[in-house]
Write a protein that holds these residues in place. Structure first.
Motif, short mmCIF file in Angstrom:
data_model
loop_
_atom_site.label_atom_id
_atom_site.label_comp_id
_atom_site.label_asym_id
_atom_site.label_seq_id
_atom_site.Cartn_x
_atom_site.Cartn_y
_atom_site.Cartn_z
N THR A 156 24.75 24.51 18.61
CA THR A 156 23.43 24.69 19.22
C THR A 156 22.60 25.72 18.46
OG1 THR A 156 24.21 26.42 20.73
CG2 THR A 156 24.37 24.14 21.49
N GLN A 157 21.29 25.58 18.59
CA GLN A 157 20.35 26.54 18.00
C GLN A 157 19.24 26.77 19.01
OE1 GLN A 157 20.00 29.07 15.96
NE2 GLN A 157 20.11 27.92 14.04
N HIS A 158 19.06 28.04 19.41
CA HIS A 158 18.03 28.38 20.39
C HIS A 158 16.70 28.65 19.68
CE1 HIS A 158 20.66 28.93 23.98
NE2 HIS A 158 21.56 29.02 23.04
N LEU A 159 15.63 28.20 20.29
CA LEU A 159 14.30 28.35 19.71
C LEU A 159 13.66 29.66 20.17
CD1 LEU A 159 11.71 27.41 18.29
CD2 LEU A 159 11.17 26.08 20.35
N ASN A 160 13.20 30.45 19.19
CA ASN A 160 12.42 31.65 19.46
C ASN A 160 10.97 31.34 19.06
OD1 ASN A 160 11.12 34.17 19.41
ND2 ASN A 160 13.03 35.23 18.92
N ILE A 161 10.15 30.99 20.05
CA ILE A 161 8.78 30.54 19.76
C ILE A 161 7.96 31.64 19.11
CG2 ILE A 161 6.63 29.74 20.80
CD1 ILE A 161 8.26 28.30 22.90
N SER A 162 8.06 32.85 19.63
CA SER A 162 7.24 33.95 19.10
C SER A 162 7.56 34.26 17.65
CB SER A 162 7.44 35.21 19.96
OG SER A 162 8.80 35.62 19.92
N GLN A 163 8.78 34.00 17.23
CA GLN A 163 9.16 34.28 15.85
C GLN A 163 8.89 33.11 14.92
OE1 GLN A 163 13.32 35.05 15.32
NE2 GLN A 163 13.07 35.81 13.23
N LEU A 164 9.26 31.91 15.33
CA LEU A 164 9.18 30.76 14.43
C LEU A 164 7.77 30.21 14.31
CD1 LEU A 164 11.10 29.15 12.67
CD2 LEU A 164 11.38 27.53 14.55
N CYS A 165 6.94 30.40 15.31
CA CYS A 165 5.59 29.83 15.27
C CYS A 165 4.62 30.71 14.50
CB CYS A 165 5.07 29.59 16.69
SG CYS A 165 5.83 28.14 17.46
#
Length: 219
Positions: A156-165
């Motif tokens: 699994t890989q969790h999404l970090n929106i604030s970092q990746l966007c």
């Protein structure tokens, strides 16, 4: 025996007290087969996905009595951790993401929002590349997870929106079409204003030199 062709790969002759291993079939089983003459157990060492398939055990007792057992062996490679990246080529006003995995087979790649399945894609071949897109809003506070799984394991890989966007090098990809046009217009206005200031400065200095020359001549 192995495969639909019933290729003989190992044999035990109890009366002759002889064990024979035929491990040169297309090089697939070379130096990988071990046969126990006491239990009849066949071990495949360093097993790989190409060893998956149908196997049969034929036991002969006397001249006319025999039994046949058939089963299928499935071999799954170790799963890599899926990779999350920003799709900077997208013109969407939301944040466009891609979850991907390379050199995988017999797996499913999925996006989850919390515990709810959003989308998925599967592949049955070996050594394939998978990618699955997802659009999210910049201020989205939900939990998103990308999962790569086969019948026996998952990664699994969790999404970090604030970092990746906020990883695209071109800032135009961070804004919507309207904001992008406004920025372009402002940049053009700044450029025009700079040219006007330079022209005014050049003319002012030229006029000062001309006046100084006239004053010198009169003197």
């Amino acid at each position: 025996m192995f495969g639909n062709e019933n290729i003989l790969i190992a044999e035990i002759d109890v009366k002759a007290d002889r064990i024979t291993v035929y491990d040169d079939y297309l090089g697939r089983f070379r130096d990988r087969l071990k046969l126990n003459n006491q239990t009849g157990s066949l071990t495949i060492t360093n097993i790989r996905p190409e060893h998956a398939g149908h196997y049969k055990i034929k036991t002969i007792r006397g001249h006319y009595s025999f039994s046949l057992n058939a089963f299928r062996v499935s071999v799954y490679a170790r799963l890599p951790v899926p990779v999350l990246s920003r799709d900077c080529s997208s013109s969407s006003s939301s944040c466009s993401l891609v979850c991907s995995a390379v050199n995988v087979g017999h797996v499913t790649l999925s996006w989850y929002k919390g515990t709810s399945l959003l989308s998925s894609i599967s592949v049955s071949d070996l050594n394939m590349s998978l990618s699955l897109p997802l659009d999210v809003e910049y201020q989205d506070k939900n939990t998103y997870i990308c999962v790569l799984n086969n019948p026996i394991s998952n990664q699994t890989q969790h999404l970090n929106i604030s970092q990746l966007c906020h990883t695209c090098s071109d800032s135009v990809h961070w804004c919507g079409p309207t904001e992008a046009v406004i920025r372009l217009v402002l940049s053009a206005l700044v450029g025009v204003a700079t040219v006007i200031v330079l022209v005014y400065e050049i003319r002012s200095r030229r006029a000062e030199r001309d006046q100084a020359h006239i004053h010198t001549s009169e003197t």
